[in-house]
Design an enzyme around this catalytic site. Structure first.
Site, PDB file in Angstrom:
ATOM      1  N   LYS A   1       0.857  -1.196   0.000  1.00  0.00           N
ATOM      2  CA  LYS A   1       0.000   0.000   0.000  1.00  0.00           C
ATOM      3  C   LYS A   1       0.887   1.239   0.000  1.00  0.00           C
ATOM      4  O   LYS A   1       1.897   1.288   0.714  1.00  0.00           O
ATOM      5  CB  LYS A   1      -0.894  -0.031   1.247  1.00  0.00           C
ATOM      6  CG  LYS A   1      -1.953   1.064   1.301  1.00  0.00           C
ATOM      7  CD  LYS A   1      -2.866   0.875   2.506  1.00  0.00           C
ATOM      8  CE  LYS A   1      -3.951   1.929   2.592  1.00  0.00           C
ATOM      9  NZ  LYS A   1      -4.829   1.757   3.768  1.00  0.00           N
TER      10      LYS A   1
ATOM     11  N   SER B   1      -9.708   1.852   2.796  1.00  0.00           N
ATOM     12  CA  SER B   1      -8.819   2.553   1.895  1.00  0.00           C
ATOM     13  C   SER B   1      -7.806   1.655   1.184  1.00  0.00           C
ATOM     14  O   SER B   1      -7.238   2.070   0.182  1.00  0.00           O
ATOM     15  CB  SER B   1      -8.066   3.663   2.646  1.00  0.00           C
ATOM     16  OG  SER B   1      -7.228   3.103   3.637  1.00  0.00           O
TER      17      SER B   1
ATOM     18  N   SER C   1      -9.886  -0.343   7.030  1.00  0.00           N
ATOM     19  CA  SER C   1      -9.302  -0.267   5.695  1.00  0.00           C
ATOM     20  C   SER C   1      -8.612  -1.510   5.165  1.00  0.00           C
ATOM     21  O   SER C   1      -8.285  -1.566   3.980  1.00  0.00           O
ATOM     22  CB  SER C   1      -8.306   0.884   5.628  1.00  0.00           C
ATOM     23  OG  SER C   1      -9.008   2.059   5.372  1.00  0.00           O
TER      24      SER C   1
HETATM   25  N1  GLN Z   1     -13.280   4.324   6.145  1.00  0.00           N
HETATM   26  C1  GLN Z   1     -12.568   4.745   7.311  1.00  0.00           C
HETATM   27  C2  GLN Z   1     -12.154   6.191   7.164  1.00  0.00           C
HETATM   28  O1  GLN Z   1     -12.471   6.739   6.177  1.00  0.00           O
HETATM   29  C3  GLN Z   1     -11.406   3.864   7.599  1.00  0.00           C
HETATM   30  C4  GLN Z   1     -10.171   4.194   6.875  1.00  0.00           C
HETATM   31  C5  GLN Z   1      -8.979   3.402   7.304  1.00  0.00           C
HETATM   32  O2  GLN Z   1      -9.101   2.387   8.002  1.00  0.00           O
HETATM   33  N2  GLN Z   1      -7.821   3.879   6.920  1.00  0.00           N
HETATM   34  O3  GLN Z   1     -11.523   6.770   7.987  1.00  0.00           O
END
Ligand code: GLN
Length: 484
Positions: free
Chosen positions: A79, A154, A178
């Site tokens: 990532k 994400s 994410s």
């Molecule tokens: N969807 C969540 C957010 O927007 C989680 C994102 C994540 O785990 N990086 O913060």
């Protein structure tokens, strides 16, 4: 079956027994990338030349008759918010468009000891803020099961790459779901370790008290192997735990007899898709038939998890993102004086969602509102943690949906941030409580979209959720496959 369709443990056997070479495997994965990447768009950077060079070295080692590690010669994707020395790390943001880290994140240093083949950096929502990968400043990654749909986020690039056969495994990061939500949307396995289990050094910070790096793999066996490679104390991360790291592959035993599994009633309420609910409840029946004891439990403060998370995460994000000021890191947009330069840089180079969170975060932290918002959220966080502590007095693991729905359509939610935030209802409580969670494929909707369930464990007890996940996987036809 092509090589790109196999799991890391299958490929390891083939490499070690010289039935295939690492170069052959790596080329096969790059052929798959050539075939699929235009459609999927998982990668931000592909490092083909270095990958083939390191594959060659692995082959030399094998031909000398040396033993190779479980991940040696296996292609993997990282990532793009995890620092890789000499390779661009953009966080899918324009502000870090040309940022080349001078050091490796600890997880990369650790992985390098295992010598997998690094094939590239994969897409994410900008700074990991989002649940669909639509917030990337560069491209929208598509779901390999339906390219009109999101892969989740994400870590959408990580999950899409593994699901499409463009990589054998990947690393993602999970601040509020994410790793787990994209894994469930793409029909792969994703694990968020206990907070502190894996070093965050070199993970570009989003919300430091919630962030964790973890594996995205085709099956539970690979998940345990990758976790083995990246877990452990790191003196460069003061929040990393010095608890002993077990050999997680020892948990790969199909046995859930007398395992106490709790189904939290608050995770099966309105808003959850009927097919998802049925699929997760069917999984509970499978566990029961395998000898586990299922009971309904209550995590009473679940309804406050989203609001708590969406105060704490943006507050930490606002603070962490202060460093992008046009001076120390990344892009600079000139202005008449220093204030104007900073304003121009941040206005032009941050995307909408990142700006929204910086504003929310700074508001929640501001003098007049600190007590009402941020401090209050910290108190509720403690209540959410206590819910889990109480529940774990009676059960060994908790089984819940990973996400309330299967993958949604590209564009369907992006204009409605609140609706998007509600998607995180099942995942954020674990981050707030620091607990480990694994998402495992448990079926498909009528439209052939993957569904995943989540197993939540006690702090530092990844072993029990891995064992339960493995047991389930062994009893099913899911796991290990690639989207056609
Ligand atoms: N969807 C969540 C957010 O927007 C989680 C994102 C994540 O785990 N990086 O913060």
């Amino acid at each position: 079956m092509s090589l790109y369709e196999k799991t890391a443990h299958e490929l390891h056997e083939l490499l070690q027994s010289k039935k295939i070479s690492a170069v052959e495997l790596t080329e096969n994965v790059f052929d798959r990338i050539d075939e699929k990447e235009n459609l999927i768009g998982a990668f931000l950077e592909i490092t083909k030349k270095q990958a083939l060079e390191s594959a060659k070295k692995v082959d030399e080692k094998i031909s000398r008759g040396e033993k190779i590690s479980a991940l040696e010669g296996i292609p993997c994707a990282i990532k793009d918010n995890i620092c890789t020395k000499g390779i661009k790390t953009t966080c899918a943001s324009k502000i870090l468009e040309n940022f080349v880290p001078p050091y490796d994140a600890t997880v990369i240093t650790k992985l390098k000891k295992e010598n997998p083949i690094f094939i590239g950096k994969v897409n994410l929502d900008e700074f990991a803020m989002g649940g669909s990968t639509e917030n990337s400043a560069y491209k929208i990654t598509k779901n390999p099961y339906d390219v009109e749909r999101v892969p989740g986020g994400s870590s959408g690039g990580s999950a899409a790459a593994v699901a499409s056969g463009e990589s054998i495994f990947a690393l993602g990061s999970d601040t509020g779901g994410s790793i787990r939500q994209p894994a469930s949307f793409c029909g792969v396995v994703g694990l968020k370790p206990t907070y502190g289990r894996v070093s965050r050094y070199g993970l570009v910070a989003y919300a430091s008290s919630l962030d964790q790096i973890g594996p995205v793999t085709r099956d539970v066996t690979d998940c345990a192997t990758v976790l083995n490679a990246i877990a452990g104390h790191d003196e460069m991360d003061s929040t990393s735990t010095n608890a002993t790291v077990p050999d997680f592959t020892k948990s790969l035993i199909a046995d859930v007899k007398n395992l106490k599994i709790g189904l939290p009633k608050e995770y099966f309420v309105k808003g959850i898709d009927a097919e998802v609910e049925k699929s997760v409840k069917d999984a509970a029946k499978v566990f029961e038939s395998l000898g586990a004891e299922i009971s309904e439990i209550s995590l009473p403060h679940t309804e406050f998890a989203i609001s708590t998370y969406y105060l704490i995460a943006p507050a930490e994000a606002a603070t962490n993102l202060e460093r992008y000021d046009g001076v120390s890191y990344g892009a600079r947009v000139d202005g008449a004086d220093v204030v104007e330069m900073m304003t121009n840089t941040r206005t032009e180079k941050f995307g909408e969602e990142v700006k929204r969170r910086i504003i929310i975060g700074n508001y929640a932290l501001s003098a007049g509102y600190y007590d009402a918002y941020y401090l209050k959220a910290l108190k509720v966080r403690t209540l959410i943690q206590k819910d889990f502590t109480d529940a774990f007095k009676n059960v060994d693991v908790i089984l819940a949906p990973t996400a309330p729905t299967a993958a949604f359509k590209i564009g369907e939610m992006i204009s409605d941030p609140l609706k998007m935030y509600l998607q995180d209802v099942c995942t954020v409580p674990l981050n707030l409580a620091g607990l480990p969670g694994i998402s495992v494929p448990c079926g498909f909707t009528k439209n052939n979209l993957p569904i995943g369930f989540q197993l939540i464990g006690k702090a530092l007890d990844e072993e029990t959720i891995l064992k339960a996940a493995f047991t389930y996987e062994q009893s099913q036809n899911f796991g290990g496959q690639v989207a056609k």
